[in-house]
Design an enzyme around this catalytic site. Sequence first.
Site, short mmCIF file in Angstrom:
data_model
loop_
_atom_site.label_atom_id
_atom_site.label_comp_id
_atom_site.label_asym_id
_atom_site.label_seq_id
_atom_site.Cartn_x
_atom_site.Cartn_y
_atom_site.Cartn_z
N ARG A 1 0.86 -1.20 0.00
CA ARG A 1 0.00 0.00 0.00
C ARG A 1 0.88 1.23 0.00
O ARG A 1 1.83 1.34 0.81
CB ARG A 1 -0.89 0.03 1.25
CG ARG A 1 -1.85 -1.11 1.37
CD ARG A 1 -2.95 -1.10 0.32
NE ARG A 1 -3.50 -2.44 0.22
CZ ARG A 1 -4.00 -2.99 -0.88
NH1 ARG A 1 -4.03 -2.30 -2.00
NH2 ARG A 1 -4.48 -4.20 -0.86
N HIS B 1 -0.07 -0.15 -9.98
CA HIS B 1 -0.86 -1.03 -9.11
C HIS B 1 -1.37 -2.25 -9.91
O HIS B 1 -2.58 -2.48 -10.01
CB HIS B 1 -2.04 -0.27 -8.49
CG HIS B 1 -2.53 -0.91 -7.21
ND1 HIS B 1 -2.95 -0.19 -6.11
CD2 HIS B 1 -2.69 -2.21 -6.86
CE1 HIS B 1 -3.34 -1.01 -5.16
NE2 HIS B 1 -3.19 -2.25 -5.60
N ILE B 2 -0.40 -3.00 -10.46
CA ILE B 2 -0.77 -4.15 -11.29
C ILE B 2 -0.22 -5.46 -10.73
O ILE B 2 -0.10 -6.45 -11.45
CB ILE B 2 -0.30 -3.96 -12.75
CG1 ILE B 2 1.21 -3.61 -12.81
CG2 ILE B 2 -1.12 -2.89 -13.46
CD1 ILE B 2 1.78 -3.58 -14.22
N GLY B 3 0.10 -5.46 -9.45
CA GLY B 3 0.71 -6.65 -8.84
C GLY B 3 -0.12 -7.91 -8.96
O GLY B 3 0.41 -9.01 -9.04
#
Length: 314
Positions: free
Chosen positions: A239, A287-289
């Site tokens: 985060r 934010h493509i984990g």
Amino acid sequence: MTRRRVYVTRQVHEEAVDLLKEHFDVGVWASDEVVPRAELLEQVQGVDTVFCTISDNIDAKLLDAAGPQLRVVATMSVGTQHIDLAECKRRDIVVANTPDVAADSAAEFTVALLLMVTRRCLEGAEAVVNGEWGLWKPMWICGNEVVNRTLGILGFGRVGFGVARRLKPFGVKKILYNDVIQSSMGAELQAQFVDLDTLFRESDFLVVSCALTGLTRNLINKETFDKMKPSAILINTSRGPVVNTADLVEALRSGQIAGAGLDVTDPEPLPPNHPLINLKNCIVTPHIGTNSTKARLNMALNTARNIIDTLVRT
Ligand SMILES: O=C(O)[C@H](O)CO
């Protein structure tokens, strides 16, 4: 008997929507973009379940708009920071998330980001795009290796453990971790539970894979960077707000740490002119984990099944 109603706040996999349609009347915001707040507040009126994502703010106002019949808030994510959990609890609303199905995807991605930053892959790829690829040079864009170095993991849950398990065969010298409690999984990898100070001082790679809580918000800040090695690399795939952005920019600019790989940022999305974006020693991904095709499908199906398990099977 009237069928119960589910509102899905985003275009998700048809397989998940079809599963829901076997049991419920399903309304879907059929777009890849976030449903506007006013539309969301209108669409949730009278529903039994909201199927949401991390971009929807599930606060008291939304719960009020839905009405007292709302039984379930099911999020297609591990994170629940967008949901007012206390308010849901007070109203006896079940909150469901998808912690199990995306951990491999997130751990793999974290390793990829760590290697990309360590080996300066983006700089190399950009040099090619910019026509700077001349004949082979002995000292051009040299990065570091993972072998014989110390891996530090902040947050040793599914993803943190998954990163350590994947990097162990790369020949890391030591695996250190810190979490709220010591993990029984640590022994399997000969990973050592250490205090935060030791983690920050000794890690060559500091991987942030903890949840965002009151304890972890802003945990990585100027004082942390003061303790870290100048050769250290920070990777954050958990985060954004765990890391103080202004302090990170300063640490990267001044060479206080060597580099960073960030799949999450604060704020998110980063504005296009943000200083983090143009730093050579920092790779930012959007934010493509968890975005392997398999993980995303399983997240959508898991969310649908959570709703069915709660409303139909209990
Ligand atoms: O919480 C999650 O699952 C991620 O942040 C989004 O995939």
